[in-house]
Design a protein around this motif. Structure first.
Motif, PDB file in Angstrom:
ATOM      1  N   PRO A   1      45.812  49.338  50.275  1.00  0.00           N
ATOM      2  CA  PRO A   1      46.118  48.124  49.503  1.00  0.00           C
ATOM      3  C   PRO A   1      46.746  47.041  50.365  1.00  0.00           C
ATOM      4  O   PRO A   1      47.378  47.306  51.387  1.00  0.00           O
ATOM      5  CB  PRO A   1      47.117  48.630  48.444  1.00  0.00           C
ATOM      6  N   ALA A   2      46.556  45.808  49.928  1.00  0.00           N
ATOM      7  CA  ALA A   2      47.149  44.681  50.635  1.00  0.00           C
ATOM      8  C   ALA A   2      48.665  44.801  50.655  1.00  0.00           C
ATOM      9  O   ALA A   2      49.293  45.213  49.670  1.00  0.00           O
ATOM     10  CB  ALA A   2      46.741  43.375  49.959  1.00  0.00           C
ATOM     11  N   LYS A   3      49.256  44.438  51.772  1.00  0.00           N
ATOM     12  CA  LYS A   3      50.703  44.393  51.880  1.00  0.00           C
ATOM     13  C   LYS A   3      51.232  43.095  51.281  1.00  0.00           C
ATOM     14  O   LYS A   3      50.513  42.106  51.185  1.00  0.00           O
ATOM     15  CB  LYS A   3      51.124  44.502  53.356  1.00  0.00           C
ATOM     16  N   LEU A   4      52.495  43.128  50.873  1.00  0.00           N
ATOM     17  CA  LEU A   4      53.135  41.959  50.270  1.00  0.00           C
ATOM     18  C   LEU A   4      54.225  41.433  51.195  1.00  0.00           C
ATOM     19  O   LEU A   4      55.174  42.143  51.519  1.00  0.00           O
ATOM     20  CB  LEU A   4      53.757  42.331  48.925  1.00  0.00           C
ATOM     21  N   SER A   5      54.073  40.170  51.619  1.00  0.00           N
ATOM     22  CA  SER A   5      55.130  39.480  52.359  1.00  0.00           C
ATOM     23  C   SER A   5      55.736  38.436  51.423  1.00  0.00           C
ATOM     24  O   SER A   5      55.016  37.615  50.847  1.00  0.00           O
ATOM     25  CB  SER A   5      54.561  38.800  53.608  1.00  0.00           C
ATOM     26  N   VAL A   6      57.034  38.484  51.248  1.00  0.00           N
ATOM     27  CA  VAL A   6      57.722  37.586  50.325  1.00  0.00           C
ATOM     28  C   VAL A   6      58.127  36.316  51.061  1.00  0.00           C
ATOM     29  O   VAL A   6      58.876  36.362  52.043  1.00  0.00           O
ATOM     30  CB  VAL A   6      58.954  38.272  49.712  1.00  0.00           C
ATOM     31  N   ASN A   7      57.610  35.188  50.582  1.00  0.00           N
ATOM     32  CA  ASN A   7      57.931  33.887  51.168  1.00  0.00           C
ATOM     33  C   ASN A   7      59.264  33.407  50.595  1.00  0.00           C
ATOM     34  O   ASN A   7      59.426  33.303  49.373  1.00  0.00           O
ATOM     35  CB  ASN A   7      56.806  32.900  50.848  1.00  0.00           C
ATOM     36  N   LEU A   8      60.209  33.101  51.474  1.00  0.00           N
ATOM     37  CA  LEU A   8      61.573  32.758  51.074  1.00  0.00           C
ATOM     38  C   LEU A   8      61.819  31.256  50.941  1.00  0.00           C
ATOM     39  O   LEU A   8      62.953  30.838  50.680  1.00  0.00           O
ATOM     40  CB  LEU A   8      62.560  33.344  52.094  1.00  0.00           C
ATOM     41  N   ASN A   9      60.798  30.439  51.096  1.00  0.00           N
ATOM     42  CA  ASN A   9      61.001  28.989  51.101  1.00  0.00           C
ATOM     43  C   ASN A   9      61.612  28.463  49.808  1.00  0.00           C
ATOM     44  O   ASN A   9      62.506  27.608  49.827  1.00  0.00           O
ATOM     45  CB  ASN A   9      59.674  28.266  51.356  1.00  0.00           C
ATOM     46  N   ALA A  10      61.094  28.922  48.660  1.00  0.00           N
ATOM     47  CA  ALA A  10      61.591  28.403  47.385  1.00  0.00           C
ATOM     48  C   ALA A  10      63.043  28.784  47.163  1.00  0.00           C
ATOM     49  O   ALA A  10      63.824  28.010  46.581  1.00  0.00           O
ATOM     50  CB  ALA A  10      60.714  28.905  46.241  1.00  0.00           C
TER      51      ALA A  10
ATOM     52  N   SER B   1      56.639  44.403  52.311  1.00  0.00           N
ATOM     53  CA  SER B   1      56.322  44.796  53.685  1.00  0.00           C
ATOM     54  C   SER B   1      56.832  43.814  54.719  1.00  0.00           C
ATOM     55  O   SER B   1      56.820  44.113  55.912  1.00  0.00           O
ATOM     56  CB  SER B   1      54.806  44.954  53.847  1.00  0.00           C
ATOM     57  N   GLY B   2      57.253  42.632  54.260  1.00  0.00           N
ATOM     58  CA  GLY B   2      57.734  41.644  55.205  1.00  0.00           C
ATOM     59  C   GLY B   2      58.273  40.420  54.513  1.00  0.00           C
ATOM     60  O   GLY B   2      58.255  40.304  53.277  1.00  0.00           O
ATOM     61  N   LEU B   3      58.751  39.492  55.329  1.00  0.00           N
ATOM     62  CA  LEU B   3      59.296  38.233  54.841  1.00  0.00           C
ATOM     63  C   LEU B   3      58.606  37.095  55.589  1.00  0.00           C
ATOM     64  O   LEU B   3      58.375  37.175  56.797  1.00  0.00           O
ATOM     65  CB  LEU B   3      60.807  38.155  55.074  1.00  0.00           C
ATOM     66  N   THR B   4      58.309  36.028  54.856  1.00  0.00           N
ATOM     67  CA  THR B   4      57.635  34.852  55.406  1.00  0.00           C
ATOM     68  C   THR B   4      58.514  33.628  55.246  1.00  0.00           C
ATOM     69  O   THR B   4      59.188  33.478  54.218  1.00  0.00           O
ATOM     70  CB  THR B   4      56.291  34.617  54.678  1.00  0.00           C
ATOM     71  N   VAL B   5      58.507  32.756  56.242  1.00  0.00           N
ATOM     72  CA  VAL B   5      59.199  31.469  56.149  1.00  0.00           C
ATOM     73  C   VAL B   5      58.315  30.400  56.772  1.00  0.00           C
ATOM     74  O   VAL B   5      57.467  30.684  57.612  1.00  0.00           O
ATOM     75  CB  VAL B   5      60.576  31.475  56.854  1.00  0.00           C
ATOM     76  N   HIS B   6      58.543  29.160  56.351  1.00  0.00           N
ATOM     77  CA  HIS B   6      57.850  28.008  56.934  1.00  0.00           C
ATOM     78  C   HIS B   6      58.923  26.981  57.288  1.00  0.00           C
ATOM     79  O   HIS B   6      59.280  26.153  56.458  1.00  0.00           O
ATOM     80  CB  HIS B   6      56.858  27.426  55.930  1.00  0.00           C
TER      81      HIS B   6
ATOM     82  N   ARG C   1      53.613  44.160  43.876  1.00  0.00           N
ATOM     83  CA  ARG C   1      53.042  45.284  44.624  1.00  0.00           C
ATOM     84  C   ARG C   1      51.985  46.004  43.782  1.00  0.00           C
ATOM     85  O   ARG C   1      50.917  46.370  44.292  1.00  0.00           O
ATOM     86  CB  ARG C   1      54.126  46.250  45.058  1.00  0.00           C
ATOM     87  N   ARG C   2      52.264  46.213  42.519  1.00  0.00           N
ATOM     88  CA  ARG C   2      51.263  46.828  41.644  1.00  0.00           C
ATOM     89  C   ARG C   2      50.014  45.959  41.552  1.00  0.00           C
ATOM     90  O   ARG C   2      48.877  46.467  41.559  1.00  0.00           O
ATOM     91  CB  ARG C   2      51.851  47.055  40.242  1.00  0.00           C
ATOM     92  N   ALA C   3      50.210  44.643  41.457  1.00  0.00           N
ATOM     93  CA  ALA C   3      49.071  43.727  41.377  1.00  0.00           C
ATOM     94  C   ALA C   3      48.230  43.765  42.652  1.00  0.00           C
ATOM     95  O   ALA C   3      47.018  43.495  42.612  1.00  0.00           O
ATOM     96  CB  ALA C   3      49.568  42.303  41.128  1.00  0.00           C
ATOM     97  N   CYS C   4      48.843  44.128  43.771  1.00  0.00           N
ATOM     98  CA  CYS C   4      48.120  44.295  45.043  1.00  0.00           C
ATOM     99  C   CYS C   4      47.375  45.623  45.105  1.00  0.00           C
ATOM    100  O   CYS C   4      46.629  45.850  46.073  1.00  0.00           O
ATOM    101  CB  CYS C   4      49.085  44.211  46.219  1.00  0.00           C
ATOM    102  N   GLY C   5      47.605  46.486  44.135  1.00  0.00           N
ATOM    103  CA  GLY C   5      46.977  47.794  44.140  1.00  0.00           C
ATOM    104  C   GLY C   5      47.821  48.888  44.742  1.00  0.00           C
ATOM    105  O   GLY C   5      47.343  50.013  44.920  1.00  0.00           O
ATOM    106  N   GLN C   6      49.075  48.576  45.050  1.00  0.00           N
ATOM    107  CA  GLN C   6      49.972  49.569  45.617  1.00  0.00           C
ATOM    108  C   GLN C   6      50.481  50.514  44.525  1.00  0.00           C
ATOM    109  O   GLN C   6      50.679  50.110  43.376  1.00  0.00           O
ATOM    110  CB  GLN C   6      51.152  48.914  46.315  1.00  0.00           C
TER     111      GLN C   6
END
Length: 250
Positions: free
Chosen positions: A2-11, A39-44, A243-248
């Motif tokens: 399943p696709a991994k989920l990276s949480v974007n912290l910008n908001a 699975s990770g954290l994203t920032v811009h 995560r469930r929506a990603c199929g995990q």
């Protein structure tokens, strides 16, 4: 897988920046997200620092290194010299290059790979020398020729811009052809040996059809919709829902 989920912290950072106060804590909510299985954290980190501040980067790097060494740090941005310096300092596992003008509110299109091939080839090479995996923001329009050029830059992945797909929330009948174009773009990437990420306006509702059409989807990076849901469900439960929506299996 399943696709991994990276949480974007910008908001989260943008909400914090409304006041000269340290809450909501970008680090603290990032920790909760990782504890819940992200699975990770994203920032811009944009040049005006209107959400993620440059000072957040070493804090997030330390959080991952000290507490969640299996997780990944993904930094998005337009590859200026200042941005490359931030990447050299923060040493993210992945860098996602976007063609944004600094004044843009958010990313709204992928690269013109033919026009910017030489520039991207140079930037990808410099980032890979830092040890970063490189992903390039791409329009999901089914253009196989563009993806062939993306591969020629030396990139490891593309990230499908899913904004038009997410924008169908009030007219779901419009989503099917957009989803198919995204799928064809992903198919073209797979044929070139490129892994595929996706991001922009993804939700618990529209993720399952996306991952069904693109079963090899490597990662989704989600911020606005996830943060909105976290206001209702809390960060930990929201991460589990996505995560469930990603199929995990959660």
């Amino acid at each position: 897988m399943p696709a991994k989920l990276s949480v974007n912290l910008n908001a989260i950072a943008m909400l914090r920046n409304r006041r000269d106060l340290p809450w909501p804590s970008v680090e603290g909510l990032g920790r909760i997200a990782l504890q819940a299985g992200a699975s990770g954290l994203t920032v811009h980190p944009r040049p005006d620092q209107r959400h993620i501040r440059f000072s957040d980067l070493p804090v997030i790097r330390a959080l991952i290194d000290d507490e969640f060494p299996q997780a990944e740090f993904n930094i998005e941005g337009y590859p200026t010299e200042d941005f490359l310096a931030l990447c050299a300092s923060a040493q993210p596992e992945q860098v996602t290059l976007v063609p944004d003008d600094p004044s843009q509110a958010t990313s709204d299109h992928g690269w013109d790979f033919r026009k910017h091939q030489a520039f991207l080839t140079e930037m990808v090479g410099r980032l890979k020398k830092l040890g970063c995996r490189v992903s390039l923001f791409a329009d999901g329009d089914g253009n196989a020729d563009a993806i062939e050029i993306a591969k020629a830059t030396g990139a490891d992945r593309i990230e499908l811009y899913t904004g038009p797909y997410g924008g169908c929330y009030e007219a779901p009948e419009r989503a099917a052809p957009i989803l198919e174009a995204l799928g064809k773009t992903a198919d073209a990437a797979a044929a070139q040996g490129l892994a595929v990420n996706a991001g922009h306006d993804l939700t618990v509702g529209n993720l399952p059809p996306l991952v069904k059409r693109i079963p090899a989807l490597a990662e989704v990076s989600i911020g606005h919709g996830l943060t909105a849901d976290a206001l209702e469900y809390g960060m930990a439960e929201t991460v589990r829902r996505f995560r469930r929506a990603c199929g995990q299996r959660v």
